[in-house]
Motif scaffolding. Structure first.
Motif, mmCIF file in Angstrom:
data_model
loop_
_atom_site.group_PDB
_atom_site.id
_atom_site.type_symbol
_atom_site.label_atom_id
_atom_site.label_comp_id
_atom_site.label_asym_id
_atom_site.label_seq_id
_atom_site.Cartn_x
_atom_site.Cartn_y
_atom_site.Cartn_z
ATOM 1 N N LEU A 157 0.844 -1.202 0.000
ATOM 2 C CA LEU A 157 0.000 0.000 0.000
ATOM 3 C C LEU A 157 0.878 1.250 0.000
ATOM 4 O O LEU A 157 0.890 2.023 0.958
ATOM 5 C CB LEU A 157 -0.921 -0.002 1.224
ATOM 6 N N LYS A 216 -3.014 6.369 -4.718
ATOM 7 C CA LYS A 216 -4.168 6.948 -4.023
ATOM 8 C C LYS A 216 -5.238 5.916 -3.681
ATOM 9 O O LYS A 216 -5.969 6.080 -2.713
ATOM 10 C CB LYS A 216 -4.792 8.048 -4.883
ATOM 11 N N TYR A 217 -5.352 4.853 -4.493
ATOM 12 C CA TYR A 217 -6.458 3.919 -4.309
ATOM 13 C C TYR A 217 -5.955 2.488 -4.157
ATOM 14 O O TYR A 217 -4.912 2.130 -4.709
ATOM 15 C CB TYR A 217 -7.413 3.966 -5.514
ATOM 16 N N VAL A 218 -6.737 1.666 -3.439
ATOM 17 C CA VAL A 218 -6.436 0.234 -3.412
ATOM 18 C C VAL A 218 -6.840 -0.348 -4.766
ATOM 19 O O VAL A 218 -7.677 0.214 -5.474
ATOM 20 C CB VAL A 218 -7.177 -0.493 -2.270
ATOM 21 N N GLN A 219 -6.263 -1.486 -5.124
ATOM 22 C CA GLN A 219 -6.518 -2.101 -6.418
ATOM 23 C C GLN A 219 -7.599 -3.177 -6.286
ATOM 24 O O GLN A 219 -7.979 -3.570 -5.177
ATOM 25 C CB GLN A 219 -5.223 -2.698 -6.963
ATOM 26 N N ASN A 220 -8.064 -3.700 -7.411
ATOM 27 C CA ASN A 220 -9.067 -4.772 -7.381
ATOM 28 C C ASN A 220 -8.434 -6.128 -7.114
ATOM 29 O O ASN A 220 -9.042 -6.999 -6.489
ATOM 30 C CB ASN A 220 -9.829 -4.824 -8.708
ATOM 31 N N THR A 233 -11.484 -6.211 3.304
ATOM 32 C CA THR A 233 -12.166 -6.056 2.012
ATOM 33 C C THR A 233 -11.546 -6.935 0.930
ATOM 34 O O THR A 233 -12.062 -6.994 -0.186
ATOM 35 C CB THR A 233 -12.135 -4.584 1.541
ATOM 36 N N HIS A 251 -10.551 -8.362 -4.359
ATOM 37 C CA HIS A 251 -11.588 -7.669 -3.600
ATOM 38 C C HIS A 251 -12.773 -8.619 -3.438
ATOM 39 O O HIS A 251 -13.212 -9.244 -4.409
ATOM 40 C CB HIS A 251 -12.016 -6.395 -4.333
ATOM 41 N N GLN A 256 -3.608 -1.380 -15.391
ATOM 42 C CA GLN A 256 -5.010 -1.243 -15.748
ATOM 43 C C GLN A 256 -5.279 -2.217 -16.891
ATOM 44 O O GLN A 256 -4.530 -2.248 -17.873
ATOM 45 C CB GLN A 256 -5.325 0.190 -16.178
#
Length: 322
Positions: free
Chosen positions: A6, A11-15, A42, A61, A272
């Motif tokens: 992390l 900025k964001y957590v991944q899937n 999660t 996730h 991505q």
């Protein structure tokens, strides 16, 4: 490990989180629990596979495990006769919605001069993997059976330069206001071998803009000061390939200098991926995941947070304002 899984720059957590390690001496179940504890409730451990000191784990996730197929795995050993299983590859394949994905973690032959053996290791892996199990393909490259492939590991390719030259260049680059490591990668064995068409056909790699990740003195940021005095190199890599052009893009590619428990610095990438619509005929995993790892990790996480909260309360003081 938080810096690795992390990082503050993201900025964001991944899937999906895929973690591959080599020469991992830690108990594999404890390792998985440790990762789960950091990622939090999660995420769930969807599948993992191990071979000797190689380990590969896929965390997803928890809202998305219903859109995955039953995972499959395979193991390839690149050493014919050995009691210590340190070299080879492990792989996990699955369908995510309608896209088939293959994750590979490998540890190839070491030593500066053994580039040909590393190429042979690669060929043995792609021809030996039997994934997916249902495939009727006659291709000698198993990676061609998938929409998207992510290949990580200690590939052990080195930099063909003298150690003093590499270290001097690293110092020069890191002290620059705008670091650029392209001069170093020109001497990289893997980059050259790919350009020559001998390995990783159609694969791509994110832009390398970090220091060589091998070899460090443990618990330091100093390159190897042992008698062997190994040349710094980019042995730790992540490559990717998609059947359709631009279906995978690398958003971030970096190493984590704060991790000092190993003589390597871990490398991570953020990707991505375009996902195709789901298919009804693919056997669903029906929401299965490793519940034992999930429960143990989140119990530890809750205890750690509660202990931290108590400590913070004890250390607080009353502030008076006049």
């Amino acid at each position: 490990m938080t810096d690795f899984l992390l990082p503050e720059s993201i900025k964001y957590v991944q899937n999906i989180y895929v973690v591959g390690t080599q020469e991992n001496a830690m108990n594999k179940k404890e390792w998985e629990i440790h990762i789960q504890e950091i990622l939090g409730p999660t995420f769930v451990l969807f599948h993992s596979v191990t071979h000797g000191s190689l380990h590969l784990a896929v965390f997803i996730h928890r809202d998305l495990i219903w859109f995955c197929s039953v995972p499959e795995d395979d193991i390839i050993s690149t050493r014919a006769v050995t009691m210590v299983k340190t070299k080879g590859a492990i792989a996990i394949s699955l369908s995510f919605f309608g896209s088939s994905i293959l994750f590979i973690n490998c540890h190839l032959t070491s030593d500066q001069s053994r580039k040909k053996e590393r190429i042979l290791d690669y060929q043995k892996i792609i021809s030996g993997l039997k994934l997916p199990r249902s495939s009727t393909s006659t291709s000698k490259d198993a990676t061609a059976n998938f929409d998207c492939v992510f290949w990580c590991g200690d590939l052990n390719f080195r930099i063909d330069r003298k150690k003093s030259a590499v270290e001097g260049k690293v110092t020069e680059i890191t002290e620059s206001s705008i670091p650029n490591y392209e001069d170093l990668t020109r001497g990289d064995q893997l980059t050259k071998t790919i350009t020559e068409g001998k390995i990783f056909h159609g694969f791509q790699e994110g832009r390398i803009n970090f220091r060589p990740t091998y070899k460090y003195d443990v618990n330091s940021d100093n390159y190897d000061t042992s008698v062997k005095s190994r040349i710094p190199a980019y042995t730790d890599r992540i490559l990717f390939r998609s059947k359709k052009k631009n279906h995978i893009s690398c958003l971030h590619y970096d190493s984590v200098m704060s991790v000092m428990m190993s003589d390597h610095k871990p490398v991570y990438g953020i990707y991505q991926m375009a996902v195709k619509p789901g298919r009804d005929f693919v056997m669903s995993a029906a929401g299965n995941f490793d519940r034992d790892v999930y429960l143990k990790a989140n119990q530890r996480r809750a205890l750690r947070l509660a202990t931290s909260e108590v400590k913070n309360q004890k250390s607080s003081t009353i502030c008076s304002i006049q």
